[in-house]
Design a protein around this motif. Structure first.
Motif, PDB file in Angstrom:
ATOM      1  N   GLN A   8       0.824  -1.200   0.000  1.00  0.00           N
ATOM      2  CA  GLN A   8       0.000   0.000   0.000  1.00  0.00           C
ATOM      3  C   GLN A   8       0.865   1.260   0.000  1.00  0.00           C
ATOM      4  O   GLN A   8       2.022   1.225   0.464  1.00  0.00           O
ATOM      5  CB  GLN A   8      -0.903   0.011   1.240  1.00  0.00           C
ATOM      6  N   PRO A   9       0.345   2.351  -0.522  1.00  0.00           N
ATOM      7  CA  PRO A   9       1.095   3.615  -0.451  1.00  0.00           C
ATOM      8  C   PRO A   9       1.505   3.934   0.985  1.00  0.00           C
ATOM      9  O   PRO A   9       0.711   3.751   1.919  1.00  0.00           O
ATOM     10  CB  PRO A   9       0.087   4.637  -0.985  1.00  0.00           C
ATOM     11  N   GLY A  10       2.747   4.381   1.124  1.00  0.00           N
ATOM     12  CA  GLY A  10       3.299   4.654   2.443  1.00  0.00           C
ATOM     13  C   GLY A  10       3.989   3.478   3.085  1.00  0.00           C
ATOM     14  O   GLY A  10       4.647   3.635   4.125  1.00  0.00           O
ATOM     15  N   GLY A  11       3.855   2.316   2.485  1.00  0.00           N
ATOM     16  CA  GLY A  11       4.460   1.113   3.040  1.00  0.00           C
ATOM     17  C   GLY A  11       5.917   0.953   2.652  1.00  0.00           C
ATOM     18  O   GLY A  11       6.516   1.822   2.009  1.00  0.00           O
ATOM     19  N   SER A  12       6.485  -0.186   3.053  1.00  0.00           N
ATOM     20  CA  SER A  12       7.896  -0.471   2.818  1.00  0.00           C
ATOM     21  C   SER A  12       8.066  -1.859   2.213  1.00  0.00           C
ATOM     22  O   SER A  12       7.225  -2.755   2.422  1.00  0.00           O
ATOM     23  CB  SER A  12       8.679  -0.412   4.130  1.00  0.00           C
TER      24      SER A  12
ATOM     25  N   ARG B  11      14.041   8.235   0.653  1.00  0.00           N
ATOM     26  CA  ARG B  11      13.075   7.136   0.831  1.00  0.00           C
ATOM     27  C   ARG B  11      13.702   5.759   0.604  1.00  0.00           C
ATOM     28  O   ARG B  11      13.354   4.787   1.287  1.00  0.00           O
ATOM     29  CB  ARG B  11      11.902   7.310  -0.133  1.00  0.00           C
TER      30      ARG B  11
ATOM     31  N   ASN C 168      11.179   2.749   1.426  1.00  0.00           N
ATOM     32  CA  ASN C 168      10.238   3.252   2.427  1.00  0.00           C
ATOM     33  C   ASN C 168       9.343   4.323   1.814  1.00  0.00           C
ATOM     34  O   ASN C 168       9.685   4.912   0.786  1.00  0.00           O
ATOM     35  CB  ASN C 168      10.995   3.827   3.618  1.00  0.00           C
ATOM     36  N   ARG C 169       8.241   4.569   2.478  1.00  0.00           N
ATOM     37  CA  ARG C 169       7.277   5.599   2.037  1.00  0.00           C
ATOM     38  C   ARG C 169       6.981   5.461   0.544  1.00  0.00           C
ATOM     39  O   ARG C 169       7.091   6.424  -0.230  1.00  0.00           O
ATOM     40  CB  ARG C 169       7.806   6.987   2.387  1.00  0.00           C
TER      41      ARG C 169
ATOM     42  N   LYS D 200       5.307   5.091  -3.064  1.00  0.00           N
ATOM     43  CA  LYS D 200       4.266   5.849  -3.756  1.00  0.00           C
ATOM     44  C   LYS D 200       3.770   5.038  -4.955  1.00  0.00           C
ATOM     45  O   LYS D 200       4.508   4.209  -5.489  1.00  0.00           O
ATOM     46  CB  LYS D 200       4.834   7.185  -4.249  1.00  0.00           C
TER      47      LYS D 200
ATOM     48  N   ASP E  97       6.093   4.578  -7.816  1.00  0.00           N
ATOM     49  CA  ASP E  97       7.225   3.654  -7.673  1.00  0.00           C
ATOM     50  C   ASP E  97       6.911   2.293  -8.282  1.00  0.00           C
ATOM     51  O   ASP E  97       7.805   1.428  -8.346  1.00  0.00           O
ATOM     52  CB  ASP E  97       7.576   3.458  -6.193  1.00  0.00           C
TER      53      ASP E  97
ATOM     54  N   VAL F  21       2.613  -0.617  -6.082  1.00  0.00           N
ATOM     55  CA  VAL F  21       2.179   0.199  -4.951  1.00  0.00           C
ATOM     56  C   VAL F  21       0.761   0.666  -5.237  1.00  0.00           C
ATOM     57  O   VAL F  21       0.527   1.482  -6.136  1.00  0.00           O
ATOM     58  CB  VAL F  21       3.102   1.405  -4.728  1.00  0.00           C
TER      59      VAL F  21
ATOM     60  N   SER G 148      -3.480   0.903  -3.379  1.00  0.00           N
ATOM     61  CA  SER G 148      -4.408   0.651  -2.277  1.00  0.00           C
ATOM     62  C   SER G 148      -5.555  -0.244  -2.748  1.00  0.00           C
ATOM     63  O   SER G 148      -6.447  -0.577  -1.957  1.00  0.00           O
ATOM     64  CB  SER G 148      -4.946   1.977  -1.730  1.00  0.00           C
TER      65      SER G 148
END
Length: 115
Positions: A13-17, A66, A83-84, A86, A89, A113, A115
């Motif tokens: 998900q967006p914001g994930g790693s 990131r 990380n973080r 988008k 990416d 990436v 949701s």
């Protein structure tokens, strides 16, 4: 001859790693410049991060702050910590190794990436 095998891609998900790994065959891995490139649908392959044998790095502006690259020469492995993340990416990520005029590529691993 060097063979590179990537692993660790997937859906996040967006914001994930995510952490990608690249295992290299062969000897003298420590003398290679290694790195990661990516290719999104309809776009050219682009540099993400590279690391020289001396530890110097080259980082794409789009991932600065990131993504980080690291290498474990004892394990013949290079890592990409992302990380973080988008949506932009999203791409196939390719591992890369170079020494002198010799260039090697992995087959790539998909990172999505969404949701």
């Amino acid at each position: 001859q060097v063979q590179l095998v990537e692993s660790g891609g997937g859906l996040v998900q967006p914001g994930g790693s995510l952490r990608l790994s690249c295992a290299a065959s062969g000897s003298m891995f420590s003398i290679y410049t290694v790195g990661w490139y990516r290719q999104a649908p309809g776009k050219q392959r682009e540099l993400v991060l590279t690391m020289s044998s001396g530890g110097g790095t080259n980082v794409a502006d789009s991932v600065k702050g990131r993504f980080t690259i690291s290498r474990d020469n004892a394990k013949n492995t290079v890592y990409l910590q992302m990380n973080r993340l988008k949506p932009e990416d999203t791409a196939v990520y390719y591992c890369y190794a170079r020494y002198s005029e010799y260039n090697y590529w992995g087959r790539g691993t998909q990172v999505t990436v969404s949701s």
